[in-house]
Design an enzyme around this catalytic site. Structure first.
Site, PDB file in Angstrom:
ATOM      1  N   LYS A  54       2.582   8.749   5.708  1.00 29.92           N
ATOM      2  CA  LYS A  54       2.586   8.665   4.237  1.00 29.92           C
ATOM      3  C   LYS A  54       2.167  10.003   3.652  1.00 29.92           C
ATOM      4  O   LYS A  54       2.753  10.476   2.671  1.00 29.92           O
ATOM      5  CB  LYS A  54       1.664   7.539   3.760  1.00 29.92           C
ATOM      6  CG  LYS A  54       2.288   6.178   3.926  1.00 29.92           C
ATOM      7  CD  LYS A  54       1.298   5.038   3.738  1.00 29.92           C
ATOM      8  CE  LYS A  54       1.970   3.714   4.126  1.00 29.92           C
ATOM      9  NZ  LYS A  54       1.033   2.600   4.293  1.00 29.92           N
ATOM     10  N   GLN A  98      -5.038   1.099   3.163  1.00 28.59           N
ATOM     11  CA  GLN A  98      -4.230   0.667   4.316  1.00 28.59           C
ATOM     12  C   GLN A  98      -4.801  -0.642   4.878  1.00 28.59           C
ATOM     13  O   GLN A  98      -5.976  -0.710   5.231  1.00 28.59           O
ATOM     14  CB  GLN A  98      -4.245   1.770   5.388  1.00 28.59           C
ATOM     15  CG  GLN A  98      -3.361   1.491   6.574  1.00 28.59           C
ATOM     16  CD  GLN A  98      -1.875   1.518   6.228  1.00 28.59           C
ATOM     17  OE1 GLN A  98      -1.400   2.404   5.534  1.00 28.59           O
ATOM     18  NE2 GLN A  98      -1.149   0.529   6.704  1.00 28.59           N
ATOM     19  N   ASP A 121       1.023  -0.297  -4.201  1.00 32.34           N
ATOM     20  CA  ASP A 121       1.431  -1.313  -3.226  1.00 32.34           C
ATOM     21  C   ASP A 121       1.961  -2.557  -3.935  1.00 32.34           C
ATOM     22  O   ASP A 121       2.551  -3.432  -3.298  1.00 32.34           O
ATOM     23  CB  ASP A 121       0.219  -1.714  -2.375  1.00 32.34           C
ATOM     24  CG  ASP A 121       0.375  -1.330  -0.918  1.00 32.34           C
ATOM     25  OD1 ASP A 121       1.479  -0.892  -0.545  1.00 32.34           O
ATOM     26  OD2 ASP A 121      -0.608  -1.472  -0.173  1.00 32.34           O
TER      27      ASP A 121
END
Ligand code: NDP
Length: 306
Positions: A54, A98, A121
């Site tokens: 990422k 995460q 997200d």
């Protein structure tokens, strides 16, 4: 193989290229560089790879990447303080923690703490609610979860207009199944959602013009469940033993990635199908960057540069 492969790697690279151009335009016109902060708690090997990838992708499109690695015994309070600090940091436009997080931390509490405007997200209940109410464009619209966005983009890349198609989503998680279903509804599909208690899953699959598999069981969707000519989007990523590849250095069978669909058989009947790897997977990071760009523009009241 009868089906046309949907090349997620290529489509994701094109999307990242377009995002990079828009980041440059944003910098030139508004002196604004979108910033994405990724927080990793613990040492999980797969998560470390995801976070590294990422960071690389973020920098490649010209955005600022902020990475925070916290030890596995980090308390929930310390993580929430970090999230709140990032909520208040004007250089950070998107925040991603995460998952999974260690067991002393509640994943839902972390999700609830991220500012909905920075929730790239797309998991905050406010974004889930906006998505469910069909609020997808303009100020205050949902930031939609990345893998579902990527899945629907691939179906559109294959079929164009999805209006009127019967879409079946196998899986009802908050991360994938439910948001994919909402996004397909927004594309004017007639949407069914299947799950572990669904009766006659095979029959239902055979009625789907667009079949999205998000189950987490290797090759569960059999080839003869696929409607001839349909579009199959395989979200699953499962690592399985591959004895045909021989043994690794430790003498264990080597492994390979497979999806939730029995690819070789399904590809005989489908019109379009995503491979695993190289299908939905690469789209997830591209859509994360897209969400970060969108979030940055909205936070600065700038119309998103097309
Ligand atoms: P979850 O485990 O959260 O959800 C799985 C869903 O599948 C559940 O709704 C479950 O039903 C349903 N299910 C389980 N068994 C069956 C069955 N026998 N028949 C029908 N439905 C069943 O998984 P996720 O949604 O998080 O992930 C799904 C897959 O997508 C995984 O392989 C994951 O690795 C992959 N994934 C890929 C990403 C990418 O970037 N490409 C990103 C995220 C996930 P029920 O609700 O009844 O239990």
């Amino acid at each position: 193989m009868a089906a046309t492969l949907i090349d997620g790697k290529k489509i994701a690279a094109e999307l990242r290229g377009a995002i990079g151009a828009r980041v440059s335009a944003l910098q030139a016109a508004h002196n604004l560089t979108p910033g994405l902060a990724v927080v990793l708690v613990g040492e999980d090997a797969a998560s470390q790879v995801y976070v590294r990838n990422k960071g690389i992708a973020t920098r490649e499109v010209g955005m600022q990447s902020f990475e925070y690695r916290l030890p596995a015994d980090t308390s929930q309070r310390v993580l929430l303080d970090k999230v709140n600090e990032l909520n208040d940091d004007s250089a950070v436009h998107g925040i991603l923690v995460q998952f999974p997080v260690p067991e002393q931390i509640s994943q839902q509490t972390v999700i609830d703490t991220i500012s909905p405007d920075k929730d790239v997200d797309g998991l905050h209940p406010i974004n889930a609610g906006r998505l469910a109410s069909g609020h997808l464009t303009g100020p205050g619209a949902a930031l939609a979860p990345c893998t579902p966005q990527g899945s629907v983009m691939l179906a559109r890349a294959a079929l164009g207009d999805l209006t009127g198609a019967h879409a079946l989503v196998v899986g009802r998680s908050n991360l994938v199944g439910k948001p994919v279903a909402q996004l397909l509804l927004a594309e004017n599909c007639t949407v069914s959602i299947a799950h572990s208690r669904t009766r006659d899953l095979a029959g239902l699959c055979r009625s789907a013009d667009v079949l999205v598999a998000a189950v987490g069981i290797p090759e569960m969707v059999k080839g003869d469940w696929v409607k001839p000519g349909s579009c199959v989007i395989d979200v699953g990523i499962n690592r399985v033993e591959a004895p045909e590849k021989g043994l690794d250095d430790a003498g264990r069978p080597k492994t390979k990635l497979v999806g939730d669909v029995a690819f070789d058989d399904a590809a005989q009947l489908a019109g379009h199908i995503t491979p695993v790897p190289g299908g939905v997977g690469p789209m997830t990071i591209a859509c994360l960057l897209q969400n970060t760009l969108t979030a940055a523009c909205r936070q600065h009241d700038i119309d998103e540069i097309a």
